[in-house]
Design an enzyme around this catalytic site. Structure first.
Site, short mmCIF file in Angstrom:
data_model
loop_
_atom_site.label_atom_id
_atom_site.label_comp_id
_atom_site.label_asym_id
_atom_site.label_seq_id
_atom_site.Cartn_x
_atom_site.Cartn_y
_atom_site.Cartn_z
N ASP A 197 -17.31 24.13 63.31
CA ASP A 197 -17.43 23.75 61.90
C ASP A 197 -18.66 22.84 61.82
O ASP A 197 -18.64 21.72 62.30
CB ASP A 197 -16.15 22.99 61.49
CG ASP A 197 -16.21 22.50 60.05
OD1 ASP A 197 -17.27 22.63 59.41
OD2 ASP A 197 -15.18 21.99 59.56
N LYS A 236 -22.79 20.06 51.63
CA LYS A 236 -23.27 18.85 52.30
C LYS A 236 -24.76 18.96 52.59
O LYS A 236 -25.54 18.19 52.08
CB LYS A 236 -22.51 18.61 53.60
CG LYS A 236 -21.22 17.83 53.46
CD LYS A 236 -20.03 18.66 53.18
CE LYS A 236 -18.75 17.88 52.98
NZ LYS A 236 -17.59 18.56 53.51
N TRP A 265 -11.58 16.15 60.11
CA TRP A 265 -11.74 17.56 59.75
C TRP A 265 -11.25 18.51 60.85
O TRP A 265 -10.60 19.52 60.57
CB TRP A 265 -13.18 17.88 59.35
CG TRP A 265 -13.41 17.51 57.91
CD1 TRP A 265 -14.26 16.56 57.44
CD2 TRP A 265 -12.73 18.04 56.76
NE1 TRP A 265 -14.16 16.46 56.07
CE2 TRP A 265 -13.24 17.37 55.63
CE3 TRP A 265 -11.76 19.02 56.56
CZ2 TRP A 265 -12.80 17.64 54.32
CZ3 TRP A 265 -11.31 19.29 55.27
CH2 TRP A 265 -11.84 18.60 54.17
#
Ligand SMILES: *Cc1c(COP(=O)(O)O)cnc(C)c1O
Length: 365
Positions: A176, A200, A103
């Site tokens: 993040d 999530k 990511w």
């Protein structure tokens, strides 16, 4: 009686059962108003109350200082890769990025498309195949960067910074936290921006949370359209345009649920217990299961593992699913298995998985 199903999906992920029940109870008639939350004006008193309470709960849970704004945006974490650039790079020619897995690598690549700002890789563990996070002490931030970006938890590679950075660079730190926000205590004041897609560890997909230090709102390029501008969203009390109303409502219910569990401190304890149990089962399987991540970098949220062969992995996923242990197939890049054990995964779900793993190893060794 319906069999209990444990869903280990990486995202959209499992939600607390009691939250889903409450949503079900309120679905057709929200608190005696005769309509669903999905059907009401985002600017009306009922929804504004939902939004304000959700924001306050998040502030309480993370101890967010008063000089930080909380925005409930849309577009997922991926949209933030470019919003950060549009909003924070005026007057700077460089952004620092730490690459610790899939990511953060995507984030850096996408940020780099917004020319002419250059991306300086402050640290990367790609050449070591992402088996540990680049140690914070090895980060090499540039001078005069607009910000330094990193991911606190790598959802795909199963890596996590157990200790978060503070004061590593002059530039504001941006994290993040899509896959570990609210899973442990953090010091918000160490960050310029924290952002996370909801799906999530918060609620259904659709809402994206941005926690931003107020002074950074003034770094936006002058010519960006309002919909991409943090300051425009902030100035309109989060109502620049229609927000993801139902996702925000659900996020609010999840925040209340976390409070009932004892807040983030309590979540952190139980998350550590869940992860320890699962890694122990892997490590004590006499090599039947393997996780090659450096112990100090192992994620407490996304536990990846594999057996001796892709064929056996496939059998594992199939049999587990038959035993009501769902979505354990690993990310397509890596194969194997991945158990995502966010806040809403009960300890009992992990215990049941570990039991299944023992049985499966016994039958297939
Ligand atoms: C899932 C995820 C993303 C992407 O989120 P979208 O909401 O799909 O854009 C980004 N970063 C991390 C760490 C993630 O886990």
């Amino acid at each position: 009686m319906k069999q209990t199903v444990y869903n280990f999906s990486a995202g959209p992920a499992t939600l607390p059962h009691s939250v889903l029940e409450q949503a079900q109870n309120e679905l057709l008639d929200y608190k005696g108003n005769g309509v669903s939350v999905m059907e009401i004006s985002h600017r009306g008193a009922i929804f504004m109350d939902i939004l304000h309470r959700a924001e306050q709960s998040l502030r309480d849970l993370l101890n967010i200082p008063n000089n930080y704004k909380v925005l409930f945006l849309q577009g997922g974490a991926s949209t933030q890769f470019s919003m950060l650039m549009l909003n924070l790079t005026r007057g700077f020619d460089t952004v620092d990025a730490v690459i610790s897995g899939n990511w953060s690598q995507i984030a850096a690549a996408q940020m780099g498309k917004l020319l002419p700002t250059k991306i300086h890789i402050a640290a990367s563990n790609e050449s070591q195949h992402f088996l540990s996070v680049p140690p914070i002490s090895n980060w090499q931030p540039s001078h005069n960067a607009a910000f330094l970006h990193f991911a606190s938890n790598e959802t795909v590679h199963g890596l996590q910074y157990h200790i978060l950075p503070s004061q590593v660079a002059e530039a504001p730190l941006i994290s993040d936290m899509s896959s570990d926000i609210l899973s442990r205590e953090i010091n918000v004041a160490d960050f310029g921006v924290i952002y996370a897609g909801a799906q999530k560890n918060i609620g259904p997909a659709g809402a994206t949370i941005v926690i931003i230090r107020e002074d950074l709102l003034d770094r936006a390029h002058a010519d960006i359209p309002d919909v991409w501008c943090y300051k425009s969203h902030s100035a309109k009390d989060g109502m620049y345009n229609t927000p993801a109303t139902y996702s925000i409502y659900m996020a609010g219910l999840v925040f209340d649920w976390i409070k009932q569990q004892g807040g983030v401190t309590a979540m952190q304890k139980i998350n550590a217990k869940k992860a320890d149990l699962l890694y122990q089962t892997i490590d004590q399987s006499s090599g039947f299961y393997k996780n090659n991540i450096d112990v100090a970098s192992r994620s407490q949220m996304n536990v990846i593992f594999h057996t001796a062969s892709p064929k056996l992995d496939e059998l594992f996923v199939k049999e587990a699913s038959k035993s009501n242990l769902k979505t354990l197939k690993g990310y397509k890049l890596l194969g194997g298995m991945r158990a995502s054990i966010y806040n809403a995964m009960p300890l009992q779900g992990v215990e049941t998985l570990c039991q299944f793993m023992h049985e499966f190893a016994r039958k297939n060794s």
